[in-house]
Design an enzyme around this catalytic site. Structure first.
Site, PDB file in Angstrom:
ATOM      1  N   LYS A  13       5.278  -7.956  14.215  1.00  0.00           N
ATOM      2  CA  LYS A  13       6.677  -8.396  14.176  1.00  0.00           C
ATOM      3  C   LYS A  13       7.504  -7.732  15.284  1.00  0.00           C
ATOM      4  O   LYS A  13       8.260  -8.392  15.991  1.00  0.00           O
ATOM      5  CB  LYS A  13       7.286  -8.094  12.802  1.00  0.00           C
ATOM      6  CG  LYS A  13       6.609  -8.822  11.646  1.00  0.00           C
ATOM      7  CD  LYS A  13       7.304  -8.562  10.331  1.00  0.00           C
ATOM      8  CE  LYS A  13       7.269  -7.111   9.891  1.00  0.00           C
ATOM      9  NZ  LYS A  13       5.883  -6.628   9.627  1.00  0.00           N
ATOM     10  N   ARG A  85      13.566  -7.535   2.890  1.00  0.00           N
ATOM     11  CA  ARG A  85      12.234  -7.211   2.378  1.00  0.00           C
ATOM     12  C   ARG A  85      12.109  -7.404   0.879  1.00  0.00           C
ATOM     13  O   ARG A  85      11.015  -7.311   0.342  1.00  0.00           O
ATOM     14  CB  ARG A  85      11.866  -5.759   2.723  1.00  0.00           C
ATOM     15  CG  ARG A  85      11.464  -5.573   4.166  1.00  0.00           C
ATOM     16  CD  ARG A  85      10.888  -4.210   4.411  1.00  0.00           C
ATOM     17  NE  ARG A  85      10.349  -4.101   5.763  1.00  0.00           N
ATOM     18  CZ  ARG A  85       9.853  -3.002   6.274  1.00  0.00           C
ATOM     19  NH1 ARG A  85       9.814  -1.895   5.538  1.00  0.00           N
ATOM     20  NH2 ARG A  85       9.388  -2.974   7.503  1.00  0.00           N
ATOM     21  N   ARG A 124      -2.904   2.071  15.264  1.00  0.00           N
ATOM     22  CA  ARG A 124      -1.524   2.466  15.521  1.00  0.00           C
ATOM     23  C   ARG A 124      -1.222   3.840  14.937  1.00  0.00           C
ATOM     24  O   ARG A 124      -0.501   4.633  15.532  1.00  0.00           O
ATOM     25  CB  ARG A 124      -0.558   1.423  14.947  1.00  0.00           C
ATOM     26  CG  ARG A 124       0.891   1.650  15.352  1.00  0.00           C
ATOM     27  CD  ARG A 124       1.778   0.513  14.911  1.00  0.00           C
ATOM     28  NE  ARG A 124       2.027   0.523  13.479  1.00  0.00           N
ATOM     29  CZ  ARG A 124       2.797  -0.360  12.847  1.00  0.00           C
ATOM     30  NH1 ARG A 124       3.347  -1.346  13.522  1.00  0.00           N
ATOM     31  NH2 ARG A 124       2.986  -0.280  11.543  1.00  0.00           N
ATOM     32  N   ARG A 130       2.379   7.678  13.354  1.00  0.00           N
ATOM     33  CA  ARG A 130       3.322   7.304  12.309  1.00  0.00           C
ATOM     34  C   ARG A 130       2.735   7.628  10.951  1.00  0.00           C
ATOM     35  O   ARG A 130       1.625   7.218  10.617  1.00  0.00           O
ATOM     36  CB  ARG A 130       3.642   5.801  12.391  1.00  0.00           C
ATOM     37  CG  ARG A 130       4.722   5.474  13.391  1.00  0.00           C
ATOM     38  CD  ARG A 130       4.994   4.006  13.515  1.00  0.00           C
ATOM     39  NE  ARG A 130       5.152   3.316  12.239  1.00  0.00           N
ATOM     40  CZ  ARG A 130       5.535   2.054  12.125  1.00  0.00           C
ATOM     41  NH1 ARG A 130       5.794   1.354  13.219  1.00  0.00           N
ATOM     42  NH2 ARG A 130       5.641   1.486  10.953  1.00  0.00           N
ATOM     43  N   ARG A 141       1.058   0.075   1.207  1.00  0.00           N
ATOM     44  CA  ARG A 141       2.023  -0.761   1.908  1.00  0.00           C
ATOM     45  C   ARG A 141       1.697  -2.245   1.705  1.00  0.00           C
ATOM     46  O   ARG A 141       2.601  -3.065   1.519  1.00  0.00           O
ATOM     47  CB  ARG A 141       2.040  -0.419   3.396  1.00  0.00           C
ATOM     48  CG  ARG A 141       2.579   0.973   3.698  1.00  0.00           C
ATOM     49  CD  ARG A 141       2.488   1.289   5.172  1.00  0.00           C
ATOM     50  NE  ARG A 141       3.430   0.465   5.931  1.00  0.00           N
ATOM     51  CZ  ARG A 141       3.375   0.309   7.247  1.00  0.00           C
ATOM     52  NH1 ARG A 141       2.398   0.883   7.941  1.00  0.00           N
ATOM     53  NH2 ARG A 141       4.260  -0.430   7.873  1.00  0.00           N
TER      54      ARG A 141
END
Length: 195
Positions: A13, A85, A124, A130, A141
């Protein structure tokens, strides 16, 4: 244009918003980045929620987004990445759009298989460090996304706004597909690519 991006973690996104932002010359508003940028004394508890793979409180997010959308650069359009969300956020956003006498143009649904997403997030997590991309958070998640965000697709399909995009292919192909959906009569090349 006013566009909402919906897709699971790792669907691309943010990347696609950055590309489209340049092409359409409207701001990319990523709530995840905005939340991660909060000063610790302002958002310590929110940081803890995000790091564990959970969402920030609806009321806090709604206030943060409303403040950002009131800024001058958002008046002609924006790309929303990570908002809404939840159903609470979507319903409140609907009311805000009505109050502002504007409407959404599209909801872009980035579709990617779970296997591809997990691979992307692991990579990632290593490169960007992160905390919410740590392996132990990934499945949580996904679970939260499926339970709370996927239902928004029905909400927006009823409004005729959802455009499904295959986001499992390369970034340029995803961008071209998005551009074709936004401009079906044009070539799959955005104006920025010609500059």
């Amino acid at each position: 244009m006013r566009i909402v991006f919906i897709g699971p973690p790792g669907a691309g996104k943010g990347t696609q918003c950055e590309l489209l932002s340049k092409a359409l010359r409207v701001p990319h508003i990523g709530t995840g980045g905005m939340l991660r940028a909060l000063e610790p004394d302002r958002g310590e508890q929110i940081h803890l929620r995000i790091d564990r793979g959970h969402f920030a409180p609806d009321e806090f997010v709604l206030q943060m987004v409303a403040k950002r959308l009131a800024q001058p650069d958002s008046q002609t359009g924006y790309l929303l990445d990570g908002f809404p969300r939840t159903q609470v956020q979507a319903s409140a956003f609907d009311q805000q759009l009505i109050a502002d006498s504007v409407k959404l143009d599209h909801v872009l649904h980035l579709q990617v298989s779970a296997d591809v997403l997990i691979k992307r997030l692991r990579k990632r997590g290593k490169t960007e460090k992160r905390a919410d991309d740590a392996e132990e958070c990934i499945r949580e998640r996904f679970r939260i996304y499926e339970a709370r965000t996927e239902p928004l697709l029905d909400h927006y399909r009823q409004q005729g706004l959802v455009r499904d995009i295959d986001a499992s292919v390369s970034e340029p192909l995803v961008h071209a597909s998005i551009w074709e959906r936004l401009h079906p009569d044009a070539l799959a090349i955005d104006p920025a690519a010609k500059d």
